[in-house]
Design a protein around this motif. Structure first.
Motif, PDB file in Angstrom:
ATOM      1  N   LEU A  58      27.748 -30.647  -7.629  1.00 28.61           N
ATOM      2  CA  LEU A  58      28.428 -29.272  -7.072  1.00 28.61           C
ATOM      3  C   LEU A  58      27.366 -28.368  -6.984  1.00 28.61           C
ATOM      4  CD1 LEU A  58      30.835 -27.953  -6.333  1.00 28.61           C
ATOM      5  CD2 LEU A  58      31.647 -27.518  -8.670  1.00 28.61           C
ATOM      6  N   HIS A  60      24.568 -28.601  -6.206  1.00 34.54           N
ATOM      7  CA  HIS A  60      23.484 -28.865  -4.801  1.00 34.54           C
ATOM      8  C   HIS A  60      24.347 -28.393  -3.563  1.00 34.54           C
ATOM      9  CE1 HIS A  60      20.075 -31.003  -6.823  1.00 34.54           C
ATOM     10  NE2 HIS A  60      20.963 -31.298  -7.536  1.00 34.54           N
ATOM     11  N   GLY A  61      25.723 -28.658  -3.821  1.00 37.13           N
ATOM     12  CA  GLY A  61      26.538 -28.351  -2.585  1.00 37.13           C
ATOM     13  C   GLY A  61      26.852 -26.897  -2.595  1.00 37.13           C
ATOM     14  N   HIS A  80      18.206 -30.823  -1.656  1.00 38.55           N
ATOM     15  CA  HIS A  80      19.999 -30.869  -1.961  1.00 38.55           C
ATOM     16  C   HIS A  80      20.691 -32.158  -1.036  1.00 38.55           C
ATOM     17  CE1 HIS A  80      19.279 -27.517  -4.436  1.00 38.55           C
ATOM     18  NE2 HIS A  80      19.069 -26.815  -3.270  1.00 38.55           N
ATOM     19  N   LEU A  84      22.633 -35.448  -2.566  1.00 38.48           N
ATOM     20  CA  LEU A  84      24.053 -35.487  -2.367  1.00 38.48           C
ATOM     21  C   LEU A  84      24.177 -36.861  -1.346  1.00 38.48           C
ATOM     22  CD1 LEU A  84      25.161 -31.970  -1.434  1.00 38.48           C
ATOM     23  CD2 LEU A  84      25.689 -33.208  -3.449  1.00 38.48           C
TER      24      LEU A  84
END
Length: 105
Positions: A58, A60-61, A80, A84
């Protein structure tokens, strides 16, 4: 009977359920993921525990969404995305094997 070879993405709906609600057993994990993802607080506020925050997908999101909303393009964006993507591949591989083992006997 669910066959993974007939519906390769059907296992994605299993954890969410029919109504789209998060199961009660997963709610603490969802809450903790938001607390430790730098969603509400900057990464610097976590001090020496910042590395724990950076493990969260989360985080990275959120970093990608922030960069998109603010129009910031840095060299961290591919990192990132790669993180992911790697977690997605690992997660889908584990889930596919598990569903195949449990449901497609």
């Amino acid at each position: 009977r669910l066959h993974l070879r007939d519906r390769p993405l059907a296992f994605l709906i299993l954890p969410v359920g029919i109504r789209g609600e998060v199961p009660e057993e997963l709610r603490p994990a969802v809450t903790l993921s938001f607390l430790f993802s730098a969603t509400f607080y900057p990464l610097s506020s976590y001090g020496v525990w910042g590395w724990v925050v950076q493990i969260s997908p989360l985080y990275h999101g959120v970093a990608l969404v922030r960069a998109a909303c603010l129009g910031i393009a840095t060299w961290g964006i591919p990192v990132h995305v790669a993180y992911l993507a790697a977690l997605t591949v690992v997660g889908l591989t584990i889930a596919a094997r598990r569903v195949d083992t449990l449901l497609c006997k």
